[in-house]
Design an enzyme around this catalytic site. Structure first.
Site, PDB file in Angstrom:
ATOM      1  CB  SER A 175      -9.037 -18.796 -23.005  1.00  0.00           C
ATOM      2  OG  SER A 175      -8.503 -19.939 -23.614  1.00  0.00           O
ATOM      3  CD  GLU A 231     -16.143  -6.288 -26.969  1.00  0.00           C
ATOM      4  OE1 GLU A 231     -15.708  -6.954 -26.016  1.00  0.00           O
ATOM      5  OE2 GLU A 231     -17.173  -6.569 -27.571  1.00  0.00           O
ATOM      6  CE  LYS A 238      -7.318 -11.122 -23.409  1.00  0.00           C
ATOM      7  NZ  LYS A 238      -6.918 -11.319 -22.038  1.00  0.00           N
ATOM      8  CG  ASP A 243      -5.071  -7.920 -16.667  1.00  0.00           C
ATOM      9  OD1 ASP A 243      -5.498  -9.094 -16.650  1.00  0.00           O
ATOM     10  OD2 ASP A 243      -3.905  -7.611 -16.359  1.00  0.00           O
ATOM     11  NE  ARG A 289     -11.713 -19.143 -18.887  1.00  0.00           N
ATOM     12  CZ  ARG A 289     -10.873 -20.158 -19.006  1.00  0.00           C
ATOM     13  NH1 ARG A 289     -10.170 -20.542 -17.967  1.00  0.00           N
ATOM     14  NH2 ARG A 289     -10.727 -20.783 -20.149  1.00  0.00           N
ATOM     15  CD  GLU A 349     -11.819  -9.971 -17.496  1.00  0.00           C
ATOM     16  OE1 GLU A 349     -12.644 -10.721 -18.075  1.00  0.00           O
ATOM     17  OE2 GLU A 349     -10.635 -10.288 -17.276  1.00  0.00           O
ATOM     18  CE1 TYR A 383     -16.818  -0.275 -18.122  1.00  0.00           C
ATOM     19  CE2 TYR A 383     -14.495  -0.867 -18.082  1.00  0.00           C
ATOM     20  CZ  TYR A 383     -15.490   0.094 -18.018  1.00  0.00           C
ATOM     21  OH  TYR A 383     -15.169   1.400 -17.862  1.00  0.00           O
ATOM     22  CE  LYS A 387     -15.349  -9.967 -27.670  1.00  0.00           C
ATOM     23  NZ  LYS A 387     -16.253  -9.630 -26.576  1.00  0.00           N
ATOM     24  CE  LYS A 392      -3.199 -11.384 -23.376  1.00  0.00           C
ATOM     25  NZ  LYS A 392      -2.244 -12.037 -22.561  1.00  0.00           N
ATOM     26  CB  CYS A 397      17.555 -33.501  -6.140  1.00  0.00           C
ATOM     27  SG  CYS A 397      15.915 -32.858  -5.758  1.00  0.00           S
ATOM     28  CB  CYS A 416      15.401 -35.581  -2.238  1.00  0.00           C
ATOM     29  SG  CYS A 416      15.891 -36.068  -3.895  1.00  0.00           S
ATOM     30  CB  CYS A 424      15.405 -35.207  -8.969  1.00  0.00           C
ATOM     31  SG  CYS A 424      15.580 -36.244  -7.511  1.00  0.00           S
ATOM     32  CB  CYS A 443      12.457 -36.610  -4.951  1.00  0.00           C
ATOM     33  SG  CYS A 443      12.657 -34.857  -5.233  1.00  0.00           S
TER      34      CYS A 443
HETATM   35  S1  IVH Z   1     -14.623 -12.182 -25.046  1.00  0.00           S
HETATM   36  C1  IVH Z   1     -14.523 -16.979 -25.984  1.00  0.00           C
HETATM   37  N1  IVH Z   1     -14.052  -9.699 -24.530  1.00  0.00           N
HETATM   38  O1  IVH Z   1     -10.065 -12.361 -21.778  1.00  0.00           O
HETATM   39  C2  IVH Z   1     -13.945 -15.927 -25.123  1.00  0.00           C
HETATM   40  N2  IVH Z   1     -12.966 -11.377 -23.223  1.00  0.00           N
HETATM   41  O2  IVH Z   1      -8.720 -15.025 -23.005  1.00  0.00           O
HETATM   42  C3  IVH Z   1     -14.795 -14.726 -25.128  1.00  0.00           C
HETATM   43  N3  IVH Z   1     -11.471 -10.498 -21.521  1.00  0.00           N
HETATM   44  O3  IVH Z   1     -11.592 -15.089 -20.270  1.00  0.00           O
HETATM   45  C4  IVH Z   1     -14.210 -13.668 -24.307  1.00  0.00           C
HETATM   46  N4  IVH Z   1     -11.807  -8.373 -21.938  1.00  0.00           N
HETATM   47  O4  IVH Z   1     -11.815 -12.856 -19.101  1.00  0.00           O
HETATM   48  C5  IVH Z   1     -13.810 -10.983 -24.201  1.00  0.00           C
HETATM   49  N5  IVH Z   1     -13.671  -7.436 -24.182  1.00  0.00           N
HETATM   50  C6  IVH Z   1     -13.446  -8.711 -23.848  1.00  0.00           C
HETATM   51  C7  IVH Z   1     -12.560  -9.081 -22.812  1.00  0.00           C
HETATM   52  C8  IVH Z   1     -12.345 -10.429 -22.538  1.00  0.00           C
HETATM   53  C9  IVH Z   1     -11.170  -9.250 -21.171  1.00  0.00           C
HETATM   54  C10 IVH Z   1     -10.906 -11.714 -20.889  1.00  0.00           C
HETATM   55  C11 IVH Z   1     -11.932 -12.722 -20.477  1.00  0.00           C
HETATM   56  C12 IVH Z   1     -11.538 -14.009 -21.144  1.00  0.00           C
HETATM   57  C13 IVH Z   1     -10.150 -13.733 -21.597  1.00  0.00           C
HETATM   58  C14 IVH Z   1      -9.927 -14.432 -22.921  1.00  0.00           C
END
Ligand code: IVH
Length: 687
Positions: A80, A111, A113, A115, A134, A170, A220, A285, A309, A411, A414, A429, A435
């Protein structure tokens, strides 16, 4: 034209039209004509099933039913990203990159991110062969048939034969598909999904791929992986992927400094709402693949990338009540039950999801927030799963209609006494052995992958076994028989989707459970030690203890001081171990497990020690070797007292250079005057 030729021609044509339509938004053929050709192909494929091609567009309409998705190991672990939430943290990241690269020039690719859910897609000999979730990053579920329904994903690409590679991306449900799916569900009287991400995740895991195809999932792609080094920059790989027909979002941008990264972030903060799916931040990146290798990875994430974020959305809600959850360790977590007066029991809408509950962590937090039942509070959802109550809107407080929160003394599950140790934030507890959530939690922990790894059991099955009175304690697992298990069943309702799920123990399930339990008797001592659930003894601590003390008796007999002499065992852990073994019930518990045949000594897993010839020396390697796989080489270094480090630095003693070494490591080693040795020279060092 013979059938084989016709099938091949139709497949190619349809794939071409498909690509033009979904990727370039160009219809070169009417929908009707397209369907006609597809029907022709389908009927030919039915007549000559052997001639059906792996890239046939008919795969996309689904039709397969998968009962259980096979669990497969990722060739490259799915890591991640570290998260940042403000400019300063980004600047700090940039500083770390700059320092790690010793002043070399560098570029970033930014890029969005997306979701959704991360997918791994493997191609062999130009053909898409596998799509995997994953999972836990090491293993995921094989959902190939469902991934094939993604129309923008090429099933065949013009890549050289013999070359296999993996694409990461994703998977998501575009808002339009999400809305349609929810309105269909409502029309059918079914519950709708709270947000597009959950809907995507649920859809990718459906057993019926025809239904998946109807949902209209998309993906994507943003990463290329292979054993060979094909690209020198990420940018090159994105362009190549696009040219090969992959769906690369055109929103990426190259930035040569962190200030332009910040501008990109600002630009997309607003603009992202015009996209067809949810985004929750951006990903930054490093562009050069060689420089990525120089920076390397932490245990969880690459050092060469980071996620920024976007700020969480915050909304007011009314605190209707506080309820209390009991965890595996007996820790009590107060939970805020939230609503909005207008929504009457439906929660509040926050960042595209419906929120009904938020964690309040512990009694101190309730005090800190100065909460009262009936208060208007601010709730925030930071993209992470659990929403938070961040503050009270005191201006809206009415002392008459709000009530004080009285923290319970017993608790809620229990009735056991709650206690709070000095210096600890949580109440616990104390009815550890009686429990229900604590008992079930301990069993769940015991079967965990890093513990006894009994993957044929899971939360639902344990709950069933516990509710039926068949398993009241971990040791009961080892008394299970076919007759006790066969025919048990339970019906549950998914809280989120309202879907009914039935767990039933048929022959195969029972066999799998019994086999899993039997196999667990071979799990190494360190895993057993982790599995028995001594407070503060996590997987890493258990490993350290196992290799230091070798068996359970040595640990049991060790006093506090002796425990403290073991590597990385601090005060809290040592104290907790002493307390654990002072309890007679725990001793009986361990004896029962010992009788069942579990491993309580580490003879086999003690790291082999061959010599101390490399003591005090650090090593790093690059390339491939004749006598060793990477892991074996590391073991060899460690078995002889050496240490393997993760990157080239001035402190590195030796860089072992194999075949096809990484250029950047070599350059850096040359620059820093690090001694480079061949595989033979390394062997010679060991005599
Ligand atoms: S690169 C080593 N690029 O975000 C990780 N991830 O916390 C390389 N995600 O599990 C991931 N958009 O599901 C990358 N443009 C993007 C992304 C992306 C969404 C998600 C992906 C990953 C999580 C990372």
């Amino acid at each position: 034209m013979n059938p084989a030729e016709r099938i091949s021609e139709l497949t190619e044509k349809l794939n071409y039209y498909n690509q033009r339509y979904y990727m370039d938004s160009v219809s070169e053929i009417s929908d009707q004509d397209f369907d006609l050709l597809l029907k022709q192909l389908e009927s030919l494929e039915n007549q000559y099933p052997d001639l059906k091609l792996p890239e046939s567009p008919t795969h996309r309409v689904g039709g397969t039913i998968t009962k259980n998705f096979a669990s497969v190991e990722h060739r490259y672990p799915m890591l991640s990203l570290a998260n940042t939430y403000n400019e300063q943290e980004l600047i700090d990241f940039d500083e770390r990159v700059k320092k790690g690269l010793n002043g070399e020039a560098y570029e970033y690719i930014c890029e969005l991110k997306f979701d959704g859910i991360s997918l791994s897609m493997t191609y062999e000999n130009s053909i898409f062969v596998r799509g995997v979730t994953r999972g836990d990053g090491v293993r995921g579920d094989d959902i190939t048939n469902n991934v094939k329904t993604i129309k923008t994903l090429p099933l065949k690409v013009a890549a050289p034969r013999g070359r296999s590679f993996e694409i990461r991306g994703e998977g998501f449900l575009p808002y339009s598909s999400f809305e349609k799916m929810n309105s269909d569900a409502e029309a059918a009287g079914e519950e709708s999904y709270a947000n597009a991400r959950n809907a995507a995740s649920g859809s990718f895991k459906l057993q019926d791929s025809a239904e998946v195809a109807r949902r209209g999932l998309d993906a994507y792609v943003y990463q290329f992986l292979s054993d060979e080094e094909i690209f020198t920059t990420h940018e090159e790989s994105l362009i190549a992927l696009k040219n090969l027909g992959f769906n690369v979002s055109p929103t990426w941008q190259k930035c040569t400094d962190i200030q332009s990264v910040i501008e990109y972030i600002k630009l997309w903060d607003e603009k992202r709402y015009s996209l067809p799916m949810a985004t929750d931040g951006i990903v930054i990146k490093l562009n050069s693949i060689a420089q990525r290798a120089e920076l390397g990875y932490t245990a969880k994430s690459p050092r060469w990338a980071i996620a920024y974020k976007y700020k969480a959305e915050s909304k007011p809600a009314i605190l209707k009540a506080v309820t209390y959850q009991v965890g595996r360790t007996g820790a009590i977590t107060p939970v805020a039950e939230l609503d909005n007066d207008k929504l009457n029991g439906k929660g509040i809408h926050l960042s595209g999801t419906t929120v009904k509950r938020a964690s309040l962590h512990n009694a101190n937090e309730i005090e800190r927030l100065d909460l009262r039942i009936g208060d208007t509070v601010f709730v925030e959802k930071g993209g992470e799963i659990i929403p938070k109550v961040t503050a009270v809107d005191v201006s809206k407080r009415d002392m008459l209609s709000t009530q004080e929160i009285v923290y319970p003394t017993t608790c809620p599950e229990c009735g056991g006494q709650l206690s709070r140790k000095e210096g600890e934030a949580n109440h616990y507890c104390t009815n550890e052995k009686g429990c229900p959530p604590q008992i079930r939690g301990r069993i769940e922990h015991f079967i965990h992958r890093k513990a006894m790894n009994i993957d044929s059991l899971g939360e639902g099955k344990i709950e069933l076994l516990y509710d039926k009175g068949i398993v009241n304690d971990i040791t009961d697992l080892y008394d299970l028989t076919y007759d006790k298990l066969f025919g048990l069943e339970k019906v549950t309702e998914d809280e989120l989707t309202g879907k009914i799920r039935k767990i039933g123990f048929k022959e195969k399930t029972v066999q799998n459970i019994l086999e899993g339990i039997e196999k667990s008797k071979q799990a190494p001592f360190k895993q057993v030690l982790f599995g028995i659930g001594i407070r503060y003894v996590g997987a890493t601590v258990a490993e350290k203890l196992a290799s230091f003390f070798k068996n359970i008796d040595n640990i049991k007999n060790a006093d506090y001081e002796t425990l403290r002499t073991a590597p990385e065992i601090g005060d809290k852990i040592a104290q907790s171990i002493v307390e654990y073994f002072q309890n007679e019930e725990n001793q009986i518990f361990i004896e029962r497990l010992r009788l069942a045949g579990l491993q309580f000594s580490a003879q086999d897993e003690v790291k082999e020690i061959e010599s101390d010839q490399l003591t005090g020396k650090t090593f790093l390697y690059t390339g491939t070797f004749v006598n060793f796989e990477r892991e074996a080489l590391e073991q060899k270094i460690e078995a002889n007292g050496g240490k393997v480090v993760s990157g080239v630095s001035g402190k590195l003693d030796f860089l072992i250079v194999g075949e096809k070494p990484g250029a950047s490591k070599i350059q850096k080693a040359q620059k820093l005057n690090v001694k480079m040795i061949s595989e033979e020279e390394f062997m010679a060092m060991l005599g």
